[in-house]
Design a protein around this motif. Structure first.
Motif, PDB file in Angstrom:
ATOM      1  N   ASP A  28       0.825  -1.205   0.000  1.00 53.62           N
ATOM      2  CA  ASP A  28       0.000   0.000   0.000  1.00 53.62           C
ATOM      3  C   ASP A  28       0.861   1.258   0.000  1.00 53.62           C
ATOM      4  O   ASP A  28       0.563   2.233  -0.699  1.00 53.62           O
ATOM      5  CB  ASP A  28      -0.921   0.020   1.219  1.00 53.62           C
ATOM      6  CG  ASP A  28      -2.070  -0.972   1.104  1.00 53.62           C
ATOM      7  OD1 ASP A  28      -2.389  -1.379  -0.022  1.00 53.62           O
ATOM      8  OD2 ASP A  28      -2.647  -1.336   2.145  1.00 53.62           O
ATOM      9  N   MET A  29       1.924   1.256   0.781  1.00 56.54           N
ATOM     10  CA  MET A  29       2.768   2.449   0.862  1.00 56.54           C
ATOM     11  C   MET A  29       3.534   2.667  -0.443  1.00 56.54           C
ATOM     12  O   MET A  29       3.767   3.808  -0.847  1.00 56.54           O
ATOM     13  CB  MET A  29       3.731   2.348   2.043  1.00 56.54           C
ATOM     14  CG  MET A  29       3.033   2.283   3.402  1.00 56.54           C
ATOM     15  SD  MET A  29       1.655   3.444   3.597  1.00 56.54           S
ATOM     16  CE  MET A  29       2.449   5.010   3.276  1.00 56.54           C
ATOM     17  N   ASP A  30       3.907   1.577  -1.103  1.00 61.08           N
ATOM     18  CA  ASP A  30       4.533   1.716  -2.427  1.00 61.08           C
ATOM     19  C   ASP A  30       3.553   2.354  -3.412  1.00 61.08           C
ATOM     20  O   ASP A  30       3.953   3.149  -4.270  1.00 61.08           O
ATOM     21  CB  ASP A  30       4.980   0.354  -2.957  1.00 61.08           C
ATOM     22  CG  ASP A  30       6.212  -0.171  -2.235  1.00 61.08           C
ATOM     23  OD1 ASP A  30       6.893   0.617  -1.554  1.00 61.08           O
ATOM     24  OD2 ASP A  30       6.492  -1.380  -2.353  1.00 61.08           O
ATOM     25  N   LYS A  31       2.273   2.017  -3.264  1.00 59.82           N
ATOM     26  CA  LYS A  31       1.254   2.605  -4.136  1.00 59.82           C
ATOM     27  C   LYS A  31       1.118   4.110  -3.883  1.00 59.82           C
ATOM     28  O   LYS A  31       0.908   4.895  -4.813  1.00 59.82           O
ATOM     29  CB  LYS A  31      -0.096   1.916  -3.918  1.00 59.82           C
ATOM     30  CG  LYS A  31      -0.194   0.531  -4.513  1.00 59.82           C
ATOM     31  CD  LYS A  31      -0.213   0.597  -6.039  1.00 59.82           C
ATOM     32  CE  LYS A  31      -0.471  -0.752  -6.658  1.00 59.82           C
ATOM     33  NZ  LYS A  31      -0.452  -0.700  -8.138  1.00 59.82           N
ATOM     34  N   VAL A  32       1.215   4.514  -2.630  1.00 59.24           N
ATOM     35  CA  VAL A  32       1.129   5.945  -2.309  1.00 59.24           C
ATOM     36  C   VAL A  32       2.286   6.698  -2.956  1.00 59.24           C
ATOM     37  O   VAL A  32       2.089   7.728  -3.620  1.00 59.24           O
ATOM     38  CB  VAL A  32       1.117   6.174  -0.789  1.00 59.24           C
ATOM     39  CG1 VAL A  32       1.199   7.672  -0.472  1.00 59.24           C
ATOM     40  CG2 VAL A  32      -0.141   5.587  -0.160  1.00 59.24           C
ATOM     41  N   THR A  33       3.518   6.192  -2.777  1.00 60.50           N
ATOM     42  CA  THR A  33       4.674   6.902  -3.337  1.00 60.50           C
ATOM     43  C   THR A  33       4.664   6.865  -4.860  1.00 60.50           C
ATOM     44  O   THR A  33       5.058   7.840  -5.508  1.00 60.50           O
ATOM     45  CB  THR A  33       5.984   6.310  -2.798  1.00 60.50           C
ATOM     46  OG1 THR A  33       6.046   4.897  -3.070  1.00 60.50           O
ATOM     47  CG2 THR A  33       6.092   6.514  -1.291  1.00 60.50           C
ATOM     48  N   SER A  34       4.166   5.771  -5.451  1.00 59.81           N
ATOM     49  CA  SER A  34       4.098   5.726  -6.914  1.00 59.81           C
ATOM     50  C   SER A  34       3.025   6.676  -7.429  1.00 59.81           C
ATOM     51  O   SER A  34       3.156   7.249  -8.523  1.00 59.81           O
ATOM     52  CB  SER A  34       3.839   4.301  -7.407  1.00 59.81           C
ATOM     53  OG  SER A  34       2.549   3.849  -7.036  1.00 59.81           O
ATOM     54  N   THR A  35       1.962   6.891  -6.646  1.00 58.71           N
ATOM     55  CA  THR A  35       0.940   7.860  -7.034  1.00 58.71           C
ATOM     56  C   THR A  35       1.515   9.267  -7.071  1.00 58.71           C
ATOM     57  O   THR A  35       1.195  10.063  -7.968  1.00 58.71           O
ATOM     58  CB  THR A  35      -0.258   7.803  -6.066  1.00 58.71           C
ATOM     59  OG1 THR A  35      -0.821   6.488  -6.094  1.00 58.71           O
ATOM     60  CG2 THR A  35      -1.328   8.807  -6.444  1.00 58.71           C
ATOM     61  N   LEU A  36       2.391   9.591  -6.122  1.00 57.24           N
ATOM     62  CA  LEU A  36       3.039  10.908  -6.143  1.00 57.24           C
ATOM     63  C   LEU A  36       3.849  11.089  -7.422  1.00 57.24           C
ATOM     64  O   LEU A  36       3.864  12.178  -8.010  1.00 57.24           O
ATOM     65  CB  LEU A  36       3.935  11.075  -4.913  1.00 57.24           C
ATOM     66  CG  LEU A  36       3.245  11.050  -3.539  1.00 57.24           C
ATOM     67  CD1 LEU A  36       4.252  11.330  -2.437  1.00 57.24           C
ATOM     68  CD2 LEU A  36       2.093  12.045  -3.478  1.00 57.24           C
ATOM     69  N   LYS A  37       4.506  10.023  -7.868  1.00 56.07           N
ATOM     70  CA  LYS A  37       5.292  10.118  -9.104  1.00 56.07           C
ATOM     71  C   LYS A  37       4.396  10.254 -10.335  1.00 56.07           C
ATOM     72  O   LYS A  37       4.839  10.752 -11.372  1.00 56.07           O
ATOM     73  CB  LYS A  37       6.216   8.897  -9.229  1.00 56.07           C
ATOM     74  CG  LYS A  37       7.371   8.909  -8.224  1.00 56.07           C
ATOM     75  CD  LYS A  37       8.360   7.791  -8.466  1.00 56.07           C
ATOM     76  CE  LYS A  37       7.839   6.461  -7.993  1.00 56.07           C
ATOM     77  NZ  LYS A  37       8.881   5.397  -8.065  1.00 56.07           N
ATOM     78  N   GLN A  38       3.136   9.830 -10.222  1.00 58.83           N
ATOM     79  CA  GLN A  38       2.212   9.993 -11.330  1.00 58.83           C
ATOM     80  C   GLN A  38       1.953  11.472 -11.630  1.00 58.83           C
ATOM     81  O   GLN A  38       1.650  11.837 -12.769  1.00 58.83           O
ATOM     82  CB  GLN A  38       0.886   9.298 -11.023  1.00 58.83           C
ATOM     83  CG  GLN A  38       0.939   7.783 -11.018  1.00 58.83           C
ATOM     84  CD  GLN A  38       0.982   7.201 -12.417  1.00 58.83           C
ATOM     85  OE1 GLN A  38       0.611   7.856 -13.380  1.00 58.83           O
ATOM     86  NE2 GLN A  38       1.441   5.968 -12.525  1.00 58.83           N
ATOM     87  N   PHE A  39       2.055  12.320 -10.596  1.00 60.65           N
ATOM     88  CA  PHE A  39       1.888  13.750 -10.835  1.00 60.65           C
ATOM     89  C   PHE A  39       2.969  14.271 -11.777  1.00 60.65           C
ATOM     90  O   PHE A  39       2.719  15.181 -12.565  1.00 60.65           O
ATOM     91  CB  PHE A  39       1.928  14.522  -9.511  1.00 60.65           C
ATOM     92  CG  PHE A  39       0.656  14.455  -8.730  1.00 60.65           C
ATOM     93  CD1 PHE A  39      -0.348  15.390  -8.928  1.00 60.65           C
ATOM     94  CD2 PHE A  39       0.447  13.462  -7.782  1.00 60.65           C
ATOM     95  CE1 PHE A  39      -1.531  15.340  -8.203  1.00 60.65           C
ATOM     96  CE2 PHE A  39      -0.727  13.398  -7.050  1.00 60.65           C
ATOM     97  CZ  PHE A  39      -1.724  14.340  -7.262  1.00 60.65           C
TER      98      PHE A  39
END
Length: 364
Positions: free
Chosen positions: A109-120
């Motif tokens: 889940d935390m990897d998903k959060v940080t990867s979402t930030l990179k989506q920006f």
């Protein structure tokens, strides 16, 4: 955003899933700072003469902490009003999430959060322009070639973008005047796309530090705390006469109406399937006769070797056979299209896909 209706048991599971994702976002700061504290503890254990060789090490850790704090302020904005994103339905989130039972999320889940930030970076910053040009431009150019404004009223052309992520490709298509709907299953992406599309009213009004979690392969220590600003374009620029929306839910469950779309555009999407054949069947079903499917991406099957998950992994050769046997006519094909995904352009480690780009039409 539209949501899929469900029964009581499904509602309970949906609420639990919703709260788990909110918890992951809310745990971001604590999780990220644990990594900083780990680095700081190890630094303290170094011999003094080693510490003397890196006198700015702890000052840089302070910059990393500050960057994490700033990212968390963005995350709190992302979480605002998320409980009412889906058909005015509340999931029990109150007082900006303060009453939620705080369950430490999984590493996944935390990897998903940080990867979402990179989506920006990929979708909504100037830094992502090169990546977007490689992945999105072939799609938008094909749409304008097939449905030119000189022959079509673009608003009468309905384009679906499954796996829309943070919504930039769907936005670009709608900004060209076509009626477009993005579809996304991941709540991580849906929360973020809702924020950027509905809450970010001015160009480059927000700052984020997306690479602060990259602890290796940095050429300069400043690379880890390098900021990006977003959004790089006015998200309110779409003409009011154009239909533009984001729909939440599983592609296979949401899109069942036959012959309802002129075009389906998929970028880095088809390999997210458990059963890629079901994806292709659904696309053939929902595309109007004479319509087309435009695809760009690799075949990085997401569920391969994942615990408690299964999938069927086809080579591109096998995939082409399935596409034509289902009824599509492969009209255009380019292989070895160089493309990247949320790439840190300053990193010493670079990944590059040799993607495939094709256009398949449904016979009239």
């Amino acid at each position: 955003m539209a949501a899929v209706e469900s029964g009581d048991d499904d509602d309970k599971l949906e609420t639990e899933h919703f709260l788990r994702i909110v918890n992951a976002f809310r745990f971001y700061r604590s999780h990220a700072l644990m990594r900083v504290e780990s680095a700081d503890r190890y630094y303290k254990e170094l011999p003094d003469h080693h510490k003397a060789l890196i006198p700015d090490f702890r000052a840089n850790l302070d910059l990393i902490r500050t960057s994490i704090d700033h990212n968390y302020e963005i995350i709190k904005l992302i979480l605002q009003d998320t409980e009412y994103m889906f058909e005015n339905k509340s999931h029990g989130l109150e007082n900006d999430g303060e009453t939620i039972k705080q369950v430490p999320p999984t590493t996944f889940d935390m990897d998903k959060v940080t990867s979402t930030l990179k989506q920006f970076v990929r979708d909504w910053s100037e830094d992502g322009q090169v990546e977007r040009d490689a992945c999105y431009k072939p799609v938008t150019e094909e749409i304008t070639r097939r449905f030119p404004a000189s022959e079509w009223d673009p608003s009468s052309v309905y384009v679906l973008v499954p796996g829309a992520g943070l919504g930039r490709l769907a936005f670009e298509i709608a900004n060209l005047g076509y009626s477009c709907q993005g579809n996304e299953w991941s709540l991580f992406m849906l929360f973020a796309s809702n924020f950027v599309l509905n809450k970010c009213k001015h160009v480059n009004s927000f700052t984020m530090y997306p690479w602060v979690h990259q602890w290796s392969n940095n050429k300069l220590k400043a690379d880890q705390t390098r900021p990006i600003t977003f959004p790089d374009i006015e998200t309110t620029s779409i003409a009011p006469t154009v239909s533009f929306s984001m729909a939440a839910g599983d592609f296979l469950e949401v899109y069942t109406e036959p012959e309802s779309w002129d075009c389906v555009a998929t970028v880095f999407f088809i390999d997210t399937a458990h059963n890629i054949i079901a994806y292709i069947e659904t696309m053939y079903k929902i595309i109007k006769p004479g319509g087309c499917w435009i695809n760009l991406g690799p075949l990085l099957y997401h569920y391969t070797d994942m615990a408690n998950e299964s999938s069927i992994e086809l080579s591109y050769e096998e995939l082409k056979n399935v596409i034509t046997k289902i009824g599509f006519v492969l009209e255009k094909e380019e292989v070895d299209v160089k493309s990247t995904y949320t790439q840190n352009r300053l990193s010493m480690l670079q990944y590059e896909y040799q993607s495939v780009f094709f256009v398949a039409t449904k016979p009239s």
